[in-house]
Design an enzyme around this catalytic site. Structure first.
Site, PDB file in Angstrom:
ATOM      1  N   LYS B  79       0.861  -1.188   0.000  1.00 38.81           N
ATOM      2  CA  LYS B  79       0.000   0.000   0.000  1.00 38.81           C
ATOM      3  C   LYS B  79       0.897   1.239   0.000  1.00 38.81           C
ATOM      4  O   LYS B  79       1.903   1.282   0.718  1.00 38.81           O
ATOM      5  CB  LYS B  79      -0.891  -0.019   1.242  1.00 38.81           C
ATOM      6  CG  LYS B  79      -1.920   1.104   1.301  1.00 38.81           C
ATOM      7  CD  LYS B  79      -2.804   0.964   2.541  1.00 38.81           C
ATOM      8  CE  LYS B  79      -3.893   2.022   2.602  1.00 38.81           C
ATOM      9  NZ  LYS B  79      -4.750   1.885   3.787  1.00 38.81           N
ATOM     10  N   SER B 154      -9.691   2.105   3.083  1.00 36.22           N
ATOM     11  CA  SER B 154      -8.786   2.826   2.219  1.00 36.22           C
ATOM     12  C   SER B 154      -7.832   1.923   1.438  1.00 36.22           C
ATOM     13  O   SER B 154      -7.291   2.356   0.424  1.00 36.22           O
ATOM     14  CB  SER B 154      -7.946   3.808   3.045  1.00 36.22           C
ATOM     15  OG  SER B 154      -7.138   3.112   3.968  1.00 36.22           O
ATOM     16  N   SER B 178      -9.972  -0.346   7.281  1.00 32.84           N
ATOM     17  CA  SER B 178      -9.405  -0.153   5.946  1.00 32.84           C
ATOM     18  C   SER B 178      -8.740  -1.369   5.323  1.00 32.84           C
ATOM     19  O   SER B 178      -8.389  -1.333   4.144  1.00 32.84           O
ATOM     20  CB  SER B 178      -8.392   0.993   5.969  1.00 32.84           C
ATOM     21  OG  SER B 178      -9.072   2.219   5.981  1.00 32.84           O
TER      22      SER B 178
END
Ligand SMILES: [Zn+2]
Lengths: 491, 513
Positions: B79, B154, B178
């Protein structure tokens, strides 16, 4: 203008001390002063995204030492908080500090003045907490530019903020507090306390309590910043007190009605000036620092720190007075020079066995030279052994004090022993028969003096001593004088 | 079966048996990225060259009989919220569009050391603020099961890249759900470990007391493998737990005897989609059939979780993001233009004799801060910074932040009480399946409610996992959330593995044209 009313000055001090750790509070960068800008930085103190602080235990330990020396109480649980504000020398946008649970609180510092300008007192200390220093901004306004340059070498250096109660009632007391605090810190070895390098910084809060017909009122508190020496603190406070009185006379503004003002000390103009508050500085939005675990301390750790503390200045002063029978003033002068001077003094006393004599030579001789030459006692050229030899010669009347001072000056420039130096300077003990014959010779040649002496004018012997010294500089004036008087009496 | 359809565990078997090389595996996934990511948009950057280099290095060591790390040459996507040394790390923000960290996050370093091949950085909501990846300033990510839907967030790119077979393993972060929510939306397995289990050093902070890094994969077995590689105490992160890290990949296969499962009453109330509820109840029956006992538990303060979260997280964020001020790095506004603008404003005030306007004018420093941040940060980030700045302000702190901290303790106590009765808490990951792109953009509050079942775990600091447990009639994945007491990740993984042994939802893959 109405008649002047009596008022009391109320002063509290906030002192920021850089702790003498090798590395910063939350990273392992060096804290050394004076290197090229931004050479002592890393992702943590540059506030690079993702970097995290890790507490330097050594800094906490130095904080604990200081807290113990100031009789502050150390709670078993303390935490870190973020103090949020924007400034270019604060790259994280917040400073890691301590807010509601500081590492120590409620202590005292004893101040006194051997010259008696104020009564001795205990000044309360509200708290001492740890925080990180910010970087330095340098404003380069040359050539019409308004560039600012940032040096982050200092950013993250551990600071101990020591906040006093408003217990001081004169600029002299404030100065004494600062001097005693600095002395304690240097005895503890927790800071080099160099104000020029910014390792000790002082802000002062001052207001007045004025006795009016309608009772006591207090003027608004003013915080004074930008004072670069203890002398400047004293002067700024001397300036500020009557200024506040005058403003009160003009406006009648009292505490609560008018908010706290920040003023800066202008050393060249010797005045305080209103400072523009930094943008949005009023609300720091403190909250617990989520990147650091709270710090826990055990009773045993506190006891260990207390046990490890060396003797503190006030304790040493008392001991020197008691052990060596010296005056409070002499003890004060010696102790205020620092541990090395105390060590020097004690070494000297152990060799000459006369505390008073050793103290005189140090306060009037050694310290004068240190001041003239701007050196520390460690660099003083006359060892305690050599000085002890000189003092022994004085004690044995091999040399008088005046000539001993000449020898002292010569010893500064060479490593020659005292005995050799005296020989070199032609100084030797004059035996009693030589004094006797010189005495009789001069009395015979000065019948007027003999007459004066017989008439009880003892000071007349002075002119004979002068002549004797010319004939033989090694004559001990005391012995000569004593003998003269004896001879005249027996005439 | 092509390489990209295999799990990391199976790929490792083939790699160590010499049936395939890491370069071949890496190339296969790079090819899939090449063909599929145009539609999905999971990656912000793909590090093809360095990935192949790393793979070749693993291959040569393996060939020479030298030791090879736990991840043995299997690709891992990261990420873009984790720092990768020498590689741009953007947080999906204009602010950090060109930020190249001089250091690796601890997790990234551990993956390198375990011979995971770093294949690229995945898209996300800007600074991890959001639940749909629509808040990315740098690109759009679609749900591989329906390109018109969001992947969740997210960690949307992190979930989507696994679902679309562009990476077998991927690293996500979870501050309020997330990892779990996008795992649920994309039909993959995503684990949020206990706070402190995985080092946060090098993770660009959103809300420091809630953020946690975790693995995303196809199976619980693969998640166990990746968690084993990244977990453990880190002296660089003072909040990382100083406890030994179990060998999750060794224990994941052991079935749990006498498993006691709790259903949270509060998770089956208003707002829960009926199809999701039915599917989750079916999944619970699977556990029953595997010998688990089911009972009801209560998390009475769960109803305050969203409110509590949206005070604590923005408060911390407002402070964490203060460093993006244009002074030291990151986006800075055009100074020349800014100075000219200020001069023009000053002139206008002077001409109109507006004393107050003159007095209140920004200094150039303040204007630089203001304008750089206005340009560099997106609307959701600004919303949260403003919210957090407000809740920490003098006069509001006690009513908001301090109260939220108290509720947070109560939420943790609810878990402590519940876990006296049961081993695991099971329920839906989200109230509904992935929604259409744009459906909630204008309604931040309904977006925040997506976190209804997940935020409590962050507030309490406990671990949670989302595993696929079925599909809606429209063909969208449904996630089952399991939560465990602190540091009980082994149990979470074991229970998930049991479920995946008994079902095949986790093996289904979307068909991309
Ligand atoms: Zn540093």
């Amino acid at each position: 203008m109405s008649e002047s009313l009596p008022y009391k000055i109320v002063i509290g001090l906030e002192v920021h001390v850089q702790l003498a750790t090798k590395t910063k509070l939350f990273c392992r960068c060096s804290t050394e002063y004076g290197n090229a800008p931004n050479t002592q930085t890393c992702p943590v103190c540059l506030a690079m995204p993702g970097a995290m602080p890790v507490m330097n235990r050594e800094a906490f330990q130095l904080g604990m030492r200081t807290a113990c020396a100031l009789d502050l109480q150390i709670p078993l649980f303390t935490k870190w908080d973020r103090k949020n504000y924007y400034y270019p020398d604060l790259p994280k946008g917040y400073q890691i500090s301590q807010f509601d649970l500081p590492m120590s609180e409620k202590g005292t510092l004893y101040i006194s003045d051997p010259k008696g300008r104020f009564e001795p007192k205990d000044v309360g200390i509200i708290r001492a907490h740890l925080e990180e220093d910010a970087g330095k901004s340098m404003h380069d306004e040359a050539n019409g530019k308004a560039d600012s340059r940032i040096d982050l070498n200092r950013c993250g250096t551990p600071l101990l903020e020591i906040v006093s109660e408003p217990d001081m009632s004169s600029p002299e007391e404030a100065k004494a507090y600062l001097e005693e605090l600095k002395l304690i810190l240097s005895y503890l070895g927790v800071s080099d306390c160099n104000m020029q390098e910014g390792s000790l910084r002082v802000d002062a809060n001052i207001n007045l309590h004025i006795e009016t017909k309608n009772g006591k009122i207090a003027t608004p508190i003013v915080e004074i910043k930008n004072m670069n020496s203890f002398r400047a603190v004293e002067r700024a406070l001397h300036y500020e007190a009557p200024r506040q009185y005058d403003i009160w006379q003009e406006t009648g503004g009292v505490i609560g009605e008018i908010s706290k003002e920040t003023r800066g000390w202008d050393d060249s103009a010797q005045v305080t000036r209103a400072q523009r508050e930094k943008e949005d500085m009023s609300d720091y939005r403190y909250f617990p620092e989520p990147d650091l675990a709270p710090v826990t301390v055990t009773e045993a750790q506190i006891a260990e720190v207390k046990a490890s503390l060396s003797e503190l200045p006030q304790q040493i002063r008392k001991r020197l007075q008691a052990d060596y029978k010296i005056s409070e003033y002499d003890a004060e002068v010696i102790v205020n020079q620092g541990q090395a001077t105390v060590d020097y003094y004690e070494a000297l006393v152990s060799k000459v066995n006369d505390g008073k004599l050793a103290a005189n030579w140090i306060t009037q001789g050694v310290l004068r030279i240190l001041k003239e030459q701007q050196i520390e006692i460690d660099a003083f050229p006359i060892t305690t052994d050599r000085l002890a030899d000189l003092l022994s010669a004085v004690q044995n009347k091999e040399i008088d004090t005046t000539r001993a001072k000449d020898v002292f000056e010569k010893l500064l420039e060479s490593e020659t022993s005292v005995a050799d130096m005296m020989k070199e300077m032609g100084i030797e003990k004059v035996d009693d028969s030589a004094i006797d014959s010189l005495c009789r010779e001069l009395l015979e040649a000065n019948p007027k003096v003999v007459a004066d002496l017989k008439a009880g004018k003892q000071q007349a012997v002075g002119s004979l001593i002068g002549q004797a010294k010319k004939k033989n500089p090694n004559i001990d004036p005391g012995s000569f004088r004593k003998l003269c008087l004896e001879i005249v009496q027996s005439m | 079966m092509s390489l990209i359809q295999l799990t990391a565990t199976d790929l490792l078997k083939k790699l160590s048996a010499g049936e395939v090389t890491s370069v071949e595996v890496t190339q296969a996934f790079l090819d899939q990225i090449e063909s599929a990511d145009k539609q999905v948009g999971a990656f912000l950057s793909v590090t093809k060259d360095s990935a192949l280099e790393q793979a070749a290095d693993v291959d040569s060591r393996r060939k020479a009989g030298k030791p090879v790390g736990l991840l043995g040459g299997v690709p891992v996507a990261i990420k873009d919220l984790l720092c990768t040394k020498g590689q741009v790390t953007t947080c999906a923000s204009k602010m950090l569009e060109n930020f190249i960290p001089p250091y690796d996050a601890t997790v990234v370093r551990k993956i390198r050391e375990a011979d995971g091949v770093l294949i690229g950085k995945t898209n996300m909501d800007e600074f991890a603020m959001g639940g749909s990846t629509e808040n990315s300033a740098l690109g759009k990510t679609s749900n591989p099961w329906n390109l018109d839907c969001v992947p969740g967030g997210s960690s949307g790119g992190a979930a989507a890249c696994v679902a679309a077979s562009m990476a077998p393993l991927s690293i996500g972060t979870d501050t309020g759900g997330s990892i779990r929510q996008p795992a649920g939306f994309c039909g993959v397995t995503g684990l949020k470990p206990t706070y402190g289990r995985v080092s946060r050093f090098g993770l660009i902070a959103f809300a420091s007391s809630l953020d946690q890094i975790g693995p995303m994969a196809r199976t619980a077995e693969d998640a166990a493998l990746l968690l084993e590689a990244i977990s453990g105490h880190d002296p660089m992160d003072s909040t990382s737990a100083n406890v030994a890290s179990p060998q999750f990949s060794q224990t994941v296969g052991k079935p749990l005897e006498g498993l006691r499962i709790g259903l949270v009453k509060e998770h089956f109330g208003d707002g829960l989609d009926s199809e999701v509820e039915a599917t989750v109840r079916e999944a619970v029956k699977v556990y029953q059939s595997l010998g688990a006992t089911i009972s009801d538990v209560s998390l009475p303060h769960n109803k305050y979780a969203i409110a509590t979260y949206y005070i604590i997280a923005p408060s911390e964020a407002s402070s964490n993001l203060a460093r993006y001020d244009g002074v030291h790095y990151g986006h800075r506004c055009d100074e020349k233009q800014m100075i000219e603008q200020l001069a023009a404003e000053k002139k206008a005030f002077e001409e109109s004799g507006d004393e107050e306007g003159l007095r209140n004018m920004d200094t150039s420093l303040v204007r630089m801060y203001r304008q750089s941040r206005a340009e560099g940060l997106g609307p959701e980030v600004k919303r949260r910074i403003m919210l957090g700045t407000y809740t920490l302000s003098a006069g509001y702190y006690d009513a908001y932040y301090l109260k939220a901290l108290k509720v947070r303790r109560l939420i943790r106590q609810d878990y402590d009480t519940a876990f006296k009765e049961v081993d695991l808490i099971v329920g839906p990951t989200t109230p509904s399946t992935a929604f259409k792109t744009g459906a909630k953009t204008d309604d931040p509050l309904s977006m925040y409610l997506e976190d209804l079942y997940t935020v409590s775990a962050n507030l309490a600091g406990v671990g949670g996992i989302s595993i696929p447990c079925g599909f809606s009639t429209t063909g969208m994945p449904i996630g089952l959330q399991l939560q465990a007491p602190p540091l009980a990740e082994e149990k979470l993984l074991q229970a998930s593995h049991m479920f995946q042994q008994a079902t095949d939802w986790h093996t289904r893959r979307p068909e991309l044209s």
